[in-house]
Design an enzyme around this catalytic site. Structure first.
Site, PDB file in Angstrom:
ATOM      1  N   HIS A 140      -7.308 -15.226   8.629  1.00 44.94           N
ATOM      2  CA  HIS A 140      -5.574 -15.234   8.424  1.00 44.94           C
ATOM      3  C   HIS A 140      -4.930 -17.231   8.528  1.00 44.94           C
ATOM      4  O   HIS A 140      -4.803 -17.347   8.980  1.00 44.94           O
ATOM      5  CB  HIS A 140      -4.631 -14.703   9.221  1.00 44.94           C
ATOM      6  CG  HIS A 140      -3.118 -14.680   8.489  1.00 44.94           C
ATOM      7  ND1 HIS A 140      -3.258 -12.789   7.656  1.00 44.94           N
ATOM      8  CD2 HIS A 140      -2.291 -14.350   8.734  1.00 44.94           C
ATOM      9  CE1 HIS A 140      -2.322 -12.691   7.872  1.00 44.94           C
ATOM     10  NE2 HIS A 140      -1.195 -13.839   8.229  1.00 44.94           N
TER      11      HIS A 140
ATOM     12  N   SER B  25       2.946 -12.762  -1.999  1.00 41.70           N
ATOM     13  CA  SER B  25       3.338 -12.582  -1.250  1.00 41.70           C
ATOM     14  C   SER B  25       4.525 -10.931  -0.872  1.00 41.70           C
ATOM     15  O   SER B  25       5.717 -11.694  -1.923  1.00 41.70           O
ATOM     16  CB  SER B  25       3.639 -13.415  -0.080  1.00 41.70           C
ATOM     17  OG  SER B  25       3.809 -12.425   0.966  1.00 41.70           O
TER      18      SER B  25
ATOM     19  N   LYS C 183      -8.627  -7.441   2.677  1.00 40.86           N
ATOM     20  CA  LYS C 183      -8.055  -9.350   3.148  1.00 40.86           C
ATOM     21  C   LYS C 183      -7.775  -8.905   4.306  1.00 40.86           C
ATOM     22  O   LYS C 183      -6.993  -8.841   5.046  1.00 40.86           O
ATOM     23  CB  LYS C 183      -6.968 -10.481   2.554  1.00 40.86           C
ATOM     24  CG  LYS C 183      -6.117 -10.753   2.734  1.00 40.86           C
ATOM     25  CD  LYS C 183      -5.767 -11.799   2.248  1.00 40.86           C
ATOM     26  CE  LYS C 183      -5.604 -13.633   2.991  1.00 40.86           C
ATOM     27  NZ  LYS C 183      -5.427 -14.116   3.988  1.00 40.86           N
TER      28      LYS C 183
ATOM     29  N   THR D  52      -3.536  -6.600   3.170  1.00 43.66           N
ATOM     30  CA  THR D  52      -4.028  -7.683   4.413  1.00 43.66           C
ATOM     31  C   THR D  52      -3.921  -6.553   5.329  1.00 43.66           C
ATOM     32  O   THR D  52      -2.960  -5.355   5.788  1.00 43.66           O
ATOM     33  CB  THR D  52      -2.939  -8.322   4.649  1.00 43.66           C
ATOM     34  OG1 THR D  52      -2.511  -9.961   3.700  1.00 43.66           O
ATOM     35  CG2 THR D  52      -2.832  -9.102   5.831  1.00 43.66           C
TER      36      THR D  52
END
Length: 399
Positions: A269, A122, A245, A171
């Site tokens: 999410h 991440s 994503k 994301t």
């Protein structure tokens, strides 16, 4: 004389016999983690309608097994972007893993490496992306949050490229954080000793001036939020596979593919962003149809890879996701829980358990490999996937 109360000290150095599935790790994590941290991780947004819906969707899908199938070439392995993995499971990008264990992402990455499982680091990792990249030799992907400036975004991409990451996972579904009431009630705050290690050297953007009648969310945060132009720019900046994503709507999937995305993650999410949106699994068949239709009309392009997250708790869930159109899945909260309970050992045990469950499901369903899992391997309710007004995928052929 009464029985003495035994105190369990976490993280554990061995796996207790009562941990036999992913949900058992969550049960132990309630004790292993501070209450506010557990509530922050376990919670969804708002009334947690989407959080519950993710699990409910998997429970509505039934596996339809076939008998007396040959198993002369059986394997759970598959390839993703040219790399071989032991099973169609990838550890999702989980932020601030030092909340669960002092070794944080380093322990999780080591466990994934030991099980030949994919791992996504991440942007908000509590260990630097360079240190995480060095934890084992297996391929890793880097999850990117767009930063307020393109210079800062590009700095993260270049670091990921130099560190050897094999793909960028951008994301797009959390430009603003969802309302997480359980976390608020528990009083969660990020401890001083847990930080976003990858952002330490990046200068924060100056505050955006707002008029008195303007909204901090709508006119402040969202004014700086990325749009499709930013995705097109990102595609032009890196030769690495680009995975988008947070895709739920088929038209967004098509737009991402038009801009050069190599993969999509069908995701809400984990129910932590917009409450009340559909379960990821329910939207998966429509996204798959969109991807297949795009591939048919663009034969010069390599077919995009489709992944799914949100709600995976069993190896049979992995099977169901593949039957409805995913090529692989991302594993989120269960990995965090296992990390808090027993560090790298816990995550490795969790991944092995899920892999064995998946292999058992393959065996009992009559499928030799992930590629053999087709739409006719499952039964879904008639209204499982919604009709979307004006969406051309509504009446397309199933995957």
């Amino acid at each position: 004389m009464g029985n003495a109360t035994m105190t369990t000290h976490y993280p554990l150095s061995e796996i207790p016999p009562d941990i036999v599935c992913a949900d058992d790790y969550e049960r132990h994590a309630r004790e292993a983690l501070p209450h506010s941290t557990y509530e922050h991780i376990a919670s969804g947004s708002g009334d947690e309608i989407t959080l519950r819906g993710n699990r409910d969707a998997f429970q509505q899908v039934q596996i339809l097994p076939r008998m007396l199938r040959r198993f002369d070439r059986a394997s759970a392995q598959l390839s993703l972007f040219g790399d071989r993995y032991a099973s169609p499971m990838v550890v999702a990008p989980l932020a601030y893993q030092q909340l669960a264990h002092p070794e944080g992402e380093l322990a999780t990455a080591a466990a994934a490496d030991a099980l030949d499982c994919g791992f996504v680091c991440s942007t908000l990792a509590s260990c630097s992306l360079e240190r995480v990249a060095s934890a084992g030799r297996s391929p890793k992907w880097f999850q990117l949050y767009f930063q307020a400036s393109r210079a800062n975004t590009l700095a993260l991409v270049r670091r990921a490229e130099q560190a050897g990451y094999r793909a960028i996972v951008v994301t797009v579904d959390s430009s603003v954080t969802g309302i997480r009431n359980r976390s608020q009630r528990a009083g969660f705050a990020l401890p001083d000793n847990v930080q976003a290690a990858n952002l330490r050297e990046l200068a924060p953007p100056p505050p955006r001036p707002l008029k008195q009648d303007e909204s901090i969310i709508l006119n402040g945060i969202m004014a700086d939020a990325p749009d499709w132009d930013e995705l097109a720019w990102l595609r032009s900046q890196t030769a690495l596979p680009l995975i988008v994503k947070g895709i739920i709507h088929p038209e967004d999937a098509r737009q991402a593919l038009l801009l050069g995305a190599d993969g999509l993650v069908v995701s809400n999410h984990g129910g932590r962003s917009l409450d009340g949106c559909p379960a990821s699994l329910r939207m998966l068949p429509l996204i798959r149809r969109t991807v297949d239709a795009f591939a048919a009309s663009h034969p010069h392009r390599t077919a995009a890879t489709v992944l799914l997250d949100s709600g995976i708790r069993r190896g049979s869930d992995v099977f169901k996701a593949l039957a409805l159109g995913a090529d692989a899945v991302l594993l989120g909260r269960p990995c965090f829980y296992a990390l808090s309970v027993a560090g790298a050992l816990g995550v490795a045990h969790l991944l092995r358990t899920l892999k064995e469950e998946f292999e058992l499901t393959l065996a009992l369903s009559g499928c030799q490999t992930p590629a053999d899992i087709s739409r006719d391997a499952v039964i879904i309710p008639r209204d499982f996937s919604p009709d979307i007004p004006g969406c051309e995928t509504n009446h397309a052929t199933d995957h």
